[in-house]
Design a protein around this motif. Structure first.
Motif, short mmCIF file in Angstrom:
data_model
loop_
_atom_site.label_atom_id
_atom_site.label_comp_id
_atom_site.label_asym_id
_atom_site.label_seq_id
_atom_site.Cartn_x
_atom_site.Cartn_y
_atom_site.Cartn_z
N SER A 54 0.74 -1.23 0.01
CA SER A 54 -0.07 0.08 0.17
C SER A 54 0.94 1.22 -0.14
CB SER A 54 -0.98 -0.02 1.13
OG SER A 54 -1.68 1.05 1.52
N VAL A 56 0.26 3.92 1.45
CA VAL A 56 -0.21 4.86 2.46
C VAL A 56 0.91 5.37 3.24
CG1 VAL A 56 -0.13 2.96 4.34
CG2 VAL A 56 -1.86 4.79 4.51
N LEU A 85 -2.77 -0.78 -2.98
CA LEU A 85 -3.56 -0.03 -2.16
C LEU A 85 -3.24 1.45 -2.34
CD1 LEU A 85 -6.48 -0.52 -0.69
CD2 LEU A 85 -5.14 0.12 1.22
N PRO A 87 -4.49 5.36 -1.08
CA PRO A 87 -5.66 5.99 -0.51
C PRO A 87 -5.82 7.41 -1.09
CG PRO A 87 -3.49 6.28 0.56
CD PRO A 87 -2.98 5.54 -0.54
N ASN A 88 -4.96 7.99 -1.76
CA ASN A 88 -5.05 9.49 -2.39
C ASN A 88 -4.20 9.73 -3.44
OD1 ASN A 88 -2.62 9.62 -1.12
ND2 ASN A 88 -3.37 10.20 0.82
N ILE A 105 -8.74 1.47 -4.26
CA ILE A 105 -9.09 2.34 -3.12
C ILE A 105 -9.92 1.72 -1.97
CG2 ILE A 105 -9.00 4.18 -4.71
CD1 ILE A 105 -12.06 4.16 -4.80
N PHE A 106 -10.10 2.27 -0.80
CA PHE A 106 -10.73 1.59 0.48
C PHE A 106 -11.49 2.66 1.29
CE2 PHE A 106 -10.60 0.01 4.69
CZ PHE A 106 -10.51 -1.38 4.46
N ASN A 117 -10.62 5.49 9.98
CA ASN A 117 -9.43 5.03 8.74
C ASN A 117 -9.16 5.89 7.90
OD1 ASN A 117 -8.33 2.62 7.66
ND2 ASN A 117 -9.73 2.74 6.06
N LEU A 118 -9.77 6.89 7.58
CA LEU A 118 -9.28 7.77 6.54
C LEU A 118 -9.19 9.44 7.00
CD1 LEU A 118 -11.29 6.36 3.69
CD2 LEU A 118 -8.93 6.32 4.01
N SER A 125 -14.46 11.35 2.01
CA SER A 125 -13.65 10.17 1.41
C SER A 125 -13.99 9.94 -0.03
CB SER A 125 -13.81 8.97 2.23
OG SER A 125 -14.98 8.50 2.09
N PHE A 129 -11.43 10.32 -3.24
CA PHE A 129 -11.09 9.14 -4.26
C PHE A 129 -11.58 9.53 -5.87
CE2 PHE A 129 -12.13 6.08 -0.50
CZ PHE A 129 -11.04 6.14 -0.22
#
Length: 305
Positions: A54, A56, A85, A87-88, A105-106, A117-118, A125, A129
């Motif tokens: 990921s 992240v 993964l 995230p952004n 994406i999650f 989480n975010l 969120s 995304f």
């Protein structure tokens, strides 16, 4: 003994999450060489789709701070998917710079987990995304969306099916190719899983675009998987050796073990392309590196005396 049941698919795609979801919770940092060998062994056992890491921020998941180093250490996949993964947009920049061709994406079906989480609301969120998916698709990347807490949330309790479908639809409307329904804390049961899938199909998200991601907290992961297969799903997430959980939900215990899944599918005559003996040996090897036995019942059963 192989005894097929009617109404099940002939083949199931296993989406292996061990290197990312499986290892992200480990407190002791696993050396990048071990992670690279883990991925190589999984591929050697016949797993084609392997989520490797990921992008992240290392502050949030220190175990995955070596994402670039891991990707550099892996041999060419030969066209097999190796999702990461993202995230952004910053994570997408890193993925593109490292030649990644599949991302995930999650998202969350609940507000509380989205914030934990975010650090964002569900709306915020999804807004985050939107440019990630648009840019990724413009670059020709395949994009998966995870939606977590689809069966229950440790802070909010039961999650209404229509709430899950609403978030799922918004994620897919961004342009994602696949949606993975995640029972993050493992509270779902087969009837609920069937109803969830039927509701998604009714909303226009067909089973050809759905995957399922079960945790085995209450011992329901295989039963829920069978329900999903009966409902028409053919992609199942699993983690070699049953590794993993979720760093932002303490009640999320291990993922469905890939070996347990393969044993069941083999018995049903469903093709996966996976060599169970090689896979179990890989999980035994990784358990040795982590210093504890694998929680997978099949790995335990096949372990040498």
């Amino acid at each position: 003994m192989e005894v097929p049941l009617p109404g099940l698919p002939e083949r199931v795609t296993i989406y292996e999450v061990g290197p990312r979801d499986g290892l992200q919770n480990e407190k002791a940092v696993v050396p990048v060489e071990v992670k690279a060998e883990f991925v190589a062994r999984l591929a050697g056992a016949g797993l084609r789709t392997i989520e490797t890491t990921s992008f992240v921020h290392p502050k949030w998941v220190p175990q995955l701070a070596d994402a670039e180093d891991l990707l550099a250490a892996l041999p060419p996949s030969g066209g097999a998917p190796r999702p990461v993964l993202v995230p952004n947009e910053r994570g997408l920049d890193r993925a593109l710079a490292n030649g990644v061709t599949e991302i995930a994406i999650f998202g969350s079906a609940t507000e509380t987990f989205a914030r934990r989480n975010l650090n964002r609301t569900v709306d915020e969120s999804i807004a985050m995304f939107e440019p990630v998916v648009a840019r990724a698709r413009a670059e020709g990347l395949w994009v998966r969306a995870y939606v977590s807490m689809v069966c229950g949330d440790p802070w909010e309790g039961d999650v209404p099916i229509e709430q899950v479908v609403s978030v799922s639809s918004r994620l897919m409307d961004l342009g994602c190719s696949q949606l993975s329904l995640g029972d993050t804390i493992g509270v779902g049961t087969p009837g609920q899983v069937t109803a969830l899938i039927e509701a998604h199909v009714a909303a226009g998200i067909g089973t050809d675009r759905l995957a399922v991601h079960f945790h085995d907290t209450y011992g329901q992961a295989l039963a829920n998987t069978l329900a999903a297969l009966r409902a028409g799903v053919t992609t199942v997430d699993a983690s070699a050796g049953g590794l993993g959980g979720c760093p932002y939900a303490e009640s999320a215990t291990g993922n469905l073990a890939t070996e347990d899944l393969v044993w069941m599918l083999n018995g049903l005559g469903i093709d996966t392309g996976v060599d169970l003996a090689k896979l179990a040996a890989t999980s035994q090897w990784m358990a040795g590196r982590l210093g504890r036995p694998s929680p997978s019942r099949v790995v335990q059963a096949l372990a040498p005396p």
